[in-house]
Design an enzyme around this catalytic site. Structure first.
Site, PDB file in Angstrom:
ATOM      1  N   GLY A 111     -20.736   6.464   1.636  1.00 51.45           N
ATOM      2  CA  GLY A 111     -19.617   6.755   0.739  1.00 51.45           C
ATOM      3  C   GLY A 111     -20.035   6.546  -0.709  1.00 51.45           C
ATOM      4  O   GLY A 111     -20.372   5.427  -1.114  1.00 51.45           O
ATOM      5  N   GLY A 170     -18.248   7.406  -3.607  1.00 56.09           N
ATOM      6  CA  GLY A 170     -17.102   7.725  -4.460  1.00 56.09           C
ATOM      7  C   GLY A 170     -17.062   6.775  -5.645  1.00 56.09           C
ATOM      8  O   GLY A 170     -18.102   6.302  -6.129  1.00 56.09           O
ATOM      9  N   VAL A 216     -16.299   3.689  -6.018  1.00 54.60           N
ATOM     10  CA  VAL A 216     -16.926   2.369  -5.864  1.00 54.60           C
ATOM     11  C   VAL A 216     -18.378   2.494  -5.392  1.00 54.60           C
ATOM     12  O   VAL A 216     -19.288   1.872  -5.964  1.00 54.60           O
ATOM     13  CB  VAL A 216     -16.129   1.489  -4.869  1.00 54.60           C
ATOM     14  CG1 VAL A 216     -16.783   0.122  -4.731  1.00 54.60           C
ATOM     15  CG2 VAL A 216     -14.683   1.332  -5.322  1.00 54.60           C
ATOM     16  N   LYS A 263       0.863  -1.191   0.000  1.00 52.98           N
ATOM     17  CA  LYS A 263       0.000   0.000   0.000  1.00 52.98           C
ATOM     18  C   LYS A 263       0.889   1.228   0.000  1.00 52.98           C
ATOM     19  O   LYS A 263       2.037   1.188   0.469  1.00 52.98           O
ATOM     20  CB  LYS A 263      -0.892   0.040   1.251  1.00 52.98           C
ATOM     21  CG  LYS A 263      -2.156   0.840   1.079  1.00 52.98           C
ATOM     22  CD  LYS A 263      -3.240   0.037   0.360  1.00 52.98           C
ATOM     23  CE  LYS A 263      -4.490   0.787   0.092  1.00 52.98           C
ATOM     24  NZ  LYS A 263      -5.535  -0.082  -0.480  1.00 52.98           N
TER      25      LYS A 263
END
Ligand code: NAI
Ligand code: PHE
Length: 336
Positions: free
Chosen positions: A172, A174, A176, A77
């Site tokens: 959320g 965004g 996805v 990451k």
């Protein structure tokens, strides 16, 4: 605990651009099964320690994700430490140069707050990145949303209901979360949604027939499936003790605040699909392209639903949380 997690990592690189002062941390957690894969998250962390804790936990989750979705890759990451006045281009280029220096031990791609335009800067610095170029792996957020949908449908089956009879709260909206809403709306699922960005909320209301709810209502609205698609850590102990949902399935990485929260959801008989199974779509599509130059078929993403069903059934049979069962399976595969 945090130090032992960092000690598990093969490489932890803290880098700074001397000109712009942009800072990033790039972590290779494991290359045991193949080159590490991990997206780039840009976030305004409260401290350097908080950024370090997040990036190593996210990198470890990627290792488990690879093991469970059977791609020959490992976990990594990158995080960019965001702050007002950050020179965004320099920050992404810095990550790109760092990834290039790793010489193929780490491939990167999208994550929270990283757009296609950001990845084009990265792509000018390194070969080891999944961009939206015509010769790239394609729309990774779409692959993630398809995978989450496949897991969501397996959970719906477990709940004994058709998508059109279910009510889902999505947190959320965004890359996805919005795509997931579009897919669920097409199946007739009733949606209640929240995002901190008002224009995204409005878009979901207009385009998906969703009902806008407030931040406080996200974990207090009675629903069939709660779908966290923002940041991790949403299922804290108090939330896990009271969440009025029959099941949880979303894209957000590392959704549990701690292991006690996972136990609590399990004791309440609320199945939580492990995030590192549900959200593996981008990894599968990105890694297969990076390592084998192949485009995956939709069937490959549907296997996320098959794995979900297996894990939920095993969780019931052994009476342990799905996340624990999935982790054990991932570790078995890593050891093999
Ligand atoms: P994104 O940055 O496109 O979207 C995140 C959304 O969450 C934004 O619209 C943001 O405004 C919203 N948000 C932030 N804090 C919020 C809060 N407290 N309440 C409600 N909304 C909030 O990120 P993306 O790519 O959609 O990722 C979402 C999650 O899925 C992240 O946890 C990410 O790690 C995970 N994920 C993403 C993958 C991908 O392909 N993009 C792959 C696998 C996991
Ligand atoms: N950011 C994606 C995830 O969290 C993974 C990803 C990494 C996808 C690298 C493509 C390339 O799963």
């Amino acid at each position: 605990m945090r130090d032992s997690l960092a000690a598990e990592c093969e490489q932890v690189l803290v880098v700074k651009d001397p000109e712009s002062s942009a800072e990033a941390i790039v972590v290779v957690h494991s290359t045991k099964l193949g080159p590490a894969h991990g997206g780039i998250r840009r976030w305004a962390y409260a401290s350097h320690e908080a950024a370090m804790a997040d990036v190593v936990a996210l990198a470890r989750a990627m290792t488990h994700k690879c093991a469970l979705c059977e791609v020959p890759a490992g976990g990594g990451k990158a995080v960019i430490l965001d702050h007002p006045g950050l020179d965004r281009e320099s920050a992404y280029r810095l990550v790109g140069r760092t990834v290039e220096q790793l010489g193929g031990a780490f491939y990167t791609g999208p994550d929270v707050n990283t757009t296609a335009a950001d990845l084009r800067w990265v792509g000018e610095e390194t070969r080891f990145v999944a961009t939206d170029a015509a010769d790239g792996p394609g729309d990774l957020a779409a692959a993630t949303a398809d995978g989450v949908l496949s897991a969501w449908l397996a959970l719906a089956e477990e709940l004994g209901a058709q998508p059109s009879d279910l009510h889902c709260v999505v947190q959320g909206l965004g890359a996805v979360g919005m795509r997931l809403c579009e897919r669920l709306a097409a199946l007739g699922t009733r949606l209640s949604v929240f995002d901190v960005v008002p224009s995204r909320l409005e878009h979901a209301v207009q385009n998906c027939g969703a009902t806008a709810i407030s931040s406080d209502q996200v974990t207090q609205t009675a629903c069939d499936i709660f779908s966290p698609c923002a940041l991790g850590g949403v299922l804290t102990e108090p939330v896990a003790a009271s969440l009025p949902a029959r099941g949880v399935c979303g894209a957000a990485n590392n959704v549990f605040g701690n292991a006690a929260a996972a136990d609590s959801m399990h004791r309440r008989s609320v199945p939580v699909v492990p995030d590192f199974i549900a959200n593996a779509g981008a990894l599968i599509q990105g890694a297969i392209w990076n390592l084998q130059r192949e485009r995956i078929t939709p069937e490959r993403l549907h296997r996320i639903g098959v794995t979900t069903r297996e894990i939920l059934q095993r969780s019931r049979a052994v009476d342990r949380p799905p996340s624990q069962v999935a982790l054990e399976l991932a570790r078995e595969r890593l050891e093999r």
